[in-house]
Design an enzyme around this catalytic site. Structure first.
Site, PDB file in Angstrom:
ATOM      1  CD  GLU A 211      -1.255  -0.022   3.728  1.00  0.00           C
ATOM      2  OE1 GLU A 211      -2.288  -0.673   3.596  1.00  0.00           O
ATOM      3  OE2 GLU A 211      -0.949   0.542   4.798  1.00  0.00           O
ATOM      4  CG  HIS A 250      -2.998   0.973   7.733  1.00  0.00           C
ATOM      5  ND1 HIS A 250      -2.805   0.097   6.690  1.00  0.00           N
ATOM      6  CD2 HIS A 250      -3.826   0.352   8.601  1.00  0.00           C
ATOM      7  CE1 HIS A 250      -3.496  -1.009   6.927  1.00  0.00           C
ATOM      8  NE2 HIS A 250      -4.130  -0.878   8.076  1.00  0.00           N
TER       9      HIS A 250
END
Lengths: 293, 382
Positions: A211, A250
């Site tokens: 990611e 995140h």
């Protein structure tokens, strides 16, 4: 056997009496994990789902030979929990806890590494190994019923479940799935996790789920190009549409100081011959092609 | 938490670093007053937490207090990269001899602190990395060892100072102060750009930037309070989301996105984009979300003026499909229905129960995320 856990993995759950700790202890037991003890300071002498609880990790290790730990301790105490586990002599520590201050993670992880202890996480779903029916984490049990030869290493939780599910539906089995965690600093990063699973003779193919943020994907691509990993790999990178400077859920998923965007990660993989799936659902197809099935 | 320049400078000053005299103002009158106090030419610096303020007209020099007042009336309320100027930092104008770059971050790969130093400053590190990468020196500091003499020496030498001169000592103490701020304040970034040598020969941080780890804010109640009083770059939606317990990032499309888990939610955005649509946002309800969180999250998108279609992609594990469906039901009940189209894809725990609940609301449940994404994009175009 898998690279990180096997039939002799005996687990202590730190923070076992909390809501999450208790719930997931039950799920881990149901899956087949050898949870031998729990730790919550002040709750020594009680039991949770039949698992004895102690006040210290040291006692859990001494009495039950625990050699791995899963941490569900609240963020303010979690870094200390890692240090305690390391000092008690466990070999593998999985930190589920989210929101640990990054400077504390930095110190705890460095200490663990200096003692040869592997830390997975923080802010991670943990790891699950269907061939040895062992889970140190929070993955849904029903997805990991089919043992096999695919390793999944990932920076995300639910996306790991989604892609594992697609793989299993397409007829693959899972050797191990490791969620390395969504924080900027983690114990075992994506590149190191891929390197570890590649050393397992039972692993035929590796799925990497990356990611935005950091450069672990680029480092992994470099390792692959240099021959450190010589197993078929397929990658997926989440966050093509993530804007720079914004944290995408995140703590570690942020495009910052001009680096860490999905494009450069995808390009790095493709440049060294690792196919990158356009959508999560394309992963099994690409893996089948890689394995020439 | 991104600190304003004046807050960062106050920290530097607290750690013994000399900074040009100045104060922050919230009205043009105050700006004039501060300019009078300082005397001589002053610099007006818009306090918005974005890089590149100068080019956007957020930094101006005023020769007199009157001119400062005039400039301030125009600068207050200005929109710089989406942020409105509410505070202006008024500082003494200093003549600059030379500009450098110095920052401190956490290096993920080596798990160490990392100084980036360059004898060229005043531009972004990205810019220097692109045009003159050989000018950037990297000095790694192991947190268990801490900042040592030799680290400081190699940085200060690289910046071009001669050993044992007053400037050398000033620069060294700035390096040390930056490191101490980093550790004491749980910072993710401590930057001085430009770090300058003034005409008078002083080494000073002409600009300063500090970003503090949000997860460590509880250790610094004074910063928590400052953030509450002045949310800086956090939008109204983002503030609200944080309070309720989900993650929200504003984007500019018209397909509202709800997912569970950061990775899956990003993948859901990418999927919409892949089929030709434009995500309006990133909204992650997190793991094991309750019906209340789902309800509040959905309400945000139901009220969002730009959102035409809402696409929910839930992969249940700890998150239960029936709990999600109950949240959808409650949101629609509270809002008295909606004209917006809702497309739901849900897998996993209690899926069948969730399907039945949504069917009653006339919302079909998709099994396949690609099909659902295509449908959402199609509806947004209609």
């Amino acid at each position: 056997m898998t690279v990180l856990v096997g039939p002799n993995t005996k687990v202590v759950v730190q923070g076992i009496t909390g809501r999450e700790g208790s719930f997931h202890t039950q799920r881990m037991l149901e899956y087949g994990t050898k949870v031998v003890a729990g730790v919550t300071p002040g709750k020594g002498g009680t039991t949770v789902h039949g698992v004895p609880v102690y006040d210290t990790v040291e006692e859990a290790v001494r009495r039950h030979g625990a050699n791995a730990s899963v941490i569900f301790v609240p963020a303010r105490f979690a870094a200390n929990a890692v240090l305690e586990a390391v000092d008690a002599g466990v070999e593998l520590v999985v930190v589920i806890t989210e929101h640990i201050p990054v400077h504390e993670t930095l110190r705890a992880v460095n200490y663990a590494r200096s003692r040869g202890v592997t830390v997975i996480g923080p802010n991670c779903p943990g790891l699950v190994a269907p061939p040895v029916r062992t889970k140190l984490g929070i993955m849904p049990n029903n997805i990991y019923q089919t043992p096999g030869k695919i390793a999944v290493v990932s920076r995300s939780g639910t996306l790991t479940y989604e892609i594992s599910y697609q793989l299993v539906r397409a007829g693959f089995g899972i050797n191990i799935a490791i969620g390395v965690g969504g924080d900027p600093v983690v114990g075992l990063d994506l590149a190191e996790a891929a390197l570890r699973v590649a050393q397992d003779p039972d692993v035929e193919g590796i799925v990497v789920i990356g990611e935005v943020g950091g450069d672990a994907e680029e480092r992994l691509a470099k390792m692959y190009a240099e021959g450190a990993i010589n197993k078929p790999m397929v990658a997926y990178v989440a966050g093509r549409t993530a804007p720079p400077g914004k944290r995408m859920g995140h703590a570690g998923a942020i495009v910052m100081l001009g680096s860490g965007d999905a494009k450069s990660k995808i390009e790095a993989f493709r440049a060294v011959g690792i196919p990158v799936a356009e959508t999560p659902f394309e992963v099994p197809q690409l893996m089948a092609r890689q394995l020439k099935r | 938490m991104k600190l304003h320049e004046y807050e960062a400078k106050e920290l530097f000053s607290k750690y013994g670093v000399k900074i040009p005299p100045g104060r922050v103002a919230t009205t043009p009158e105050e700006v004039r007053k501060i300019a009078e106090e300082i005397g001589g030419p002053v610099v007006l610096k818009a306090q918005v937490v974005v890089a590149g303020r100068g080019k956007a007209g957020g930094i101006k020099v005023a020769k007199t207090p009157e001119e400062a007042y005039e400039l301030a009336t125009k600068m207050f309320g200005m929109n710089i990269k989406g942020l409105v100027v509410k505070k202006i930092y008024v500082t003494k104008y200093v003549e600059v001899e030379r500009e450098m770059y110095l920052s401190l971050i956490i290096d993920r790969a080596t798990r160490r602190y990392l100084f980036l130093a360059s004898p060229i400053g005043g531009v972004d590190i990205e810019e220097i990395a692109k045009t003159q990468p050989e000018k950037i020196k990297r000095v790694y500091v192991d947190p268990s060892v801490g900042l040592r003499d030799y680290h400081v020496r190699s940085i200060v030498l690289w910046l071009g100072f001669k050993p044992e001169t007053p400037q050398w000592r000033q620069a060294s103490s700035i390096v040390q102060a930056m490191y101490n701020i980093m550790v004491d304040y749980d910072a993710e970034l401590v930057e001085s750009n430009p770090l300058a040598v003034t005409r008078e020969g002083d080494v000073i941080p002409l600009d300063a930037r500090v970003i503090v780890d949000d997860n460590a804010l509880y250790k610094h109640p004074e910063l928590e309070k400052a953030l509450e009083e002045d949310p800086r770059d956090v939008s109204e939606f983002e503030m609200y989301a944080k309070k309720i317990g989900f993650h929200y990032v504003e984007l500019d499309g018209d397909v509202g996105i709800i997912g569970n888990g950061a990775g899956l939610t990003m993948a859901t955005m990418d999927l919409v984009y892949h089929f030709g649509g434009r995500p309006a946002n990133f909204l992650d309800i997190g793991g094991g979300a309750s019906r209340d969180v789902v309800k509040e999250a959905l309400k945000v998108l139901l009220r969002h003026p730009r959102v035409k279609v809402i696409f929910m992609n839930i992969f249940g594990g700890i998150t239960r499909a029936d709990e999600v469906a109950a949240g959808v039901e409650a949101a629609l009940a509270e809002e008295g229905g909606t004209k917006k189209k809702i497309v739901v894809r849900m897998k996993g725990t209690n899926e069948e129960l969730g399907r039945q609940m949504l069917a009653k609301l006339g919302i079909p449940l998709y099994e396949n995320a690609e099909e659902a994404a295509q449908k959402a994009v199609e509806l947004a175009r209609a």
